[in-house]
Design a protein around this motif. Structure first.
Motif, short mmCIF file in Angstrom:
data_model
loop_
_atom_site.label_atom_id
_atom_site.label_comp_id
_atom_site.label_asym_id
_atom_site.label_seq_id
_atom_site.Cartn_x
_atom_site.Cartn_y
_atom_site.Cartn_z
N GLU A 64 54.00 -38.88 -69.24
CA GLU A 64 54.90 -37.78 -68.38
C GLU A 64 55.06 -36.37 -69.44
OE1 GLU A 64 58.58 -39.35 -66.51
OE2 GLU A 64 57.25 -38.60 -65.32
N GLU A 68 48.92 -42.27 -61.39
CA GLU A 68 49.49 -41.41 -60.67
C GLU A 68 49.92 -40.26 -61.84
OE1 GLU A 68 53.77 -42.34 -60.27
OE2 GLU A 68 54.28 -40.13 -60.82
N GLU A 72 46.49 -38.45 -61.72
CA GLU A 72 46.46 -37.14 -60.46
C GLU A 72 47.75 -36.37 -60.07
OE1 GLU A 72 46.98 -39.79 -57.22
OE2 GLU A 72 45.76 -41.20 -57.62
N ARG A 73 48.57 -36.63 -60.56
CA ARG A 73 49.34 -35.60 -61.23
C ARG A 73 48.80 -34.30 -62.51
NH1 ARG A 73 54.66 -38.44 -63.12
NH2 ARG A 73 55.64 -35.97 -63.92
N HIS A 74 48.66 -34.77 -63.25
CA HIS A 74 47.59 -33.92 -64.59
C HIS A 74 47.14 -33.06 -63.93
CE1 HIS A 74 44.71 -33.22 -66.91
NE2 HIS A 74 45.47 -32.68 -68.32
N GLU A 92 46.72 -32.06 -60.78
CA GLU A 92 47.55 -31.03 -59.27
C GLU A 92 48.03 -29.97 -60.56
OE1 GLU A 92 49.99 -33.48 -56.95
OE2 GLU A 92 48.11 -34.60 -56.36
N LEU A 93 48.64 -30.47 -61.31
CA LEU A 93 49.68 -29.64 -61.83
C LEU A 93 48.34 -28.40 -62.53
CD1 LEU A 93 51.79 -29.24 -64.02
CD2 LEU A 93 50.67 -30.01 -66.11
#
Lengths: 226, 226
Positions: free
Chosen positions: B79, B138, B141-143, B145-146
């Motif tokens: 994070e 997760e 994936e967030r990385h 998408e970001l």
DNA sequence: AAAAAACCGGCGCAGGGCGCCGGCTTCCAG
DNA sequence: CTGGAAGCCGGCGCCCTGCGCCGGTTTTTT
């Protein structure tokens, strides 16, 4: 020291014996096949020897006739992968590269390599294994060396005049870019994957074309460096 | 079901409680710091809670006051990484992108992102963890998408007119190429890393410039696809 | 037909890391 | 000054999962 003994056995990665009979050779092939399928389905983390045995319909004991431990199976898959790459590269080297222009060459190169990526079962988990499992690191390194040496040789035949260290840098950049985008390409549907494939070719062309004639690149007097 | 209970605890990734006192907050920071250092030194496989505690000079028990389990520590590191990226991207978005040409934009983008990669301790093992440990997927994936959302938005401001799905494809290709070559760049010495950085910029320029004006790319009528 | 190779299922077991426990120390508020 | 909450500590239970050997049987080879 039973401990040292065990370590020795554990670090053993080659098959127990060369299979001589046809049936045995077939079994070994089947094991790799099944492992590939399972890698695709359940991923690296949930892959166990028991699962492989069950899926293939043999006992765990049998597995250990062919491979000394689980990692050896993955290792063998990695070697299979390496040999596919080798074949593809050597086929390409058969061609009359001296009379190919850079774009034609790249088109050939990408076609062949993408095909290898496409046909490899469970590629992603396999790559993950080569990164994550210490025993398999060596494979990753061999893979890089293989590509770098072949690419360098071919670039030379195409008329590149850079010094060895710069050639090395170009080859590494080529290989990493290809690897990253191949993984994208094989996960894209029809038209999109073609477009990405084309973009990759143009990108590589840009990079390589810019440096093909640099006999003495500024500031690169060292002989060997990462 | 103690099993379900355990699973629940295991899947718990957020810190046990928000640290209120200054000393506690400091500890949490120290834990992440030490973990980062150890990741660099010993890699993901040899990283244990015991090692972290010993290195930091606290007890394992203390660790569990701040994090419910080992993965949560790595999750927190991830994070941290994401937030560094976010900051870099948002700073870039402050700029007057509408009046930047593509080359200038790429130069800015790469400078900022390379800086983030450079300052992240134990980046490689961390990436490995995000691939290899299910609980951390997760983050990966967030990385993605970001980056895709920010890149798409910025491309639009730069005057790109592609439809969303094509924009998405370009952003993904950008991100994967950058990621692959950043990892090369941060491991190269001075001049070489500059050259690779420059090559990357030219490659991206080639790809993006080719598609910036394509309002209706042929054969891409689907709305969403990988 | 005999020897070698392949096959089978079961089970012993080792070991490495996770994370809880019970009691102590420190810090702050009133 | 005191009480209680937050923080700190070391030990170790213990789990548990997957590894891989064994002794015996079947199949192939010569």
């Amino acid at each position: 020291m039973s401990n040292a003994e065990q370590r020795k056995r554990k670090s053993q990665l080659t098959p127990r014996r060369e299979p001589v009979q046809a049936r045995a050779r077939e079994r070994a092939r089947q094991i790799l096949d099944t492992t590939g399928r399972l890698l695709e389905e359940v991923g690296l983390n949930d892959l166990t020897t028991i699962l492989i045995a069950k899926e293939l319909g043999v006992s765990v004991g049998s597995l250990y006739h062919y491979f000394p431990n689980k990692h050896a199976i993955l290792y063998a898959m990695g070697e299979q992968w390496l040999s596919s790459m080798t074949v593809a590269l050597e086929e390409l080297e058969q061609q009359d590269l001296e009379n190919l222009d850079l774009q034609q060459f790249l088109a050939e190169l990408l076609d062949r390599l993408v095909a290898v990526y496409r046909e490899q079962r469970g590629l992603l988990p396999l790559v993950q294994a080569m990164w994550g499992i210490p025993e398999l690191h060596e494979l990753d390194e061999r893979h890089d060396e293989l590509l770098i040496s072949h690419l360098s040789a071919m670039y030379k035949r195409l008329g590149f005049v850079c010094p060895p260290n710069e050639m090395n840098r170009l080859a590494r950049a080529t290989l990493e870019t290809c690897h990253a985008l191949f993984l994208v390409i094989v996960n894209q549907a029809g038209v999109r994957s073609d477009r990405t494939r084309e973009d990759l070719q143009q990108m590589l062309f840009t990079m390589l074309n810019a440096h093909r004639g640099e006999a003495r690149p500024a500031g690169l007097d060292d002989v060997e460096a990462p």
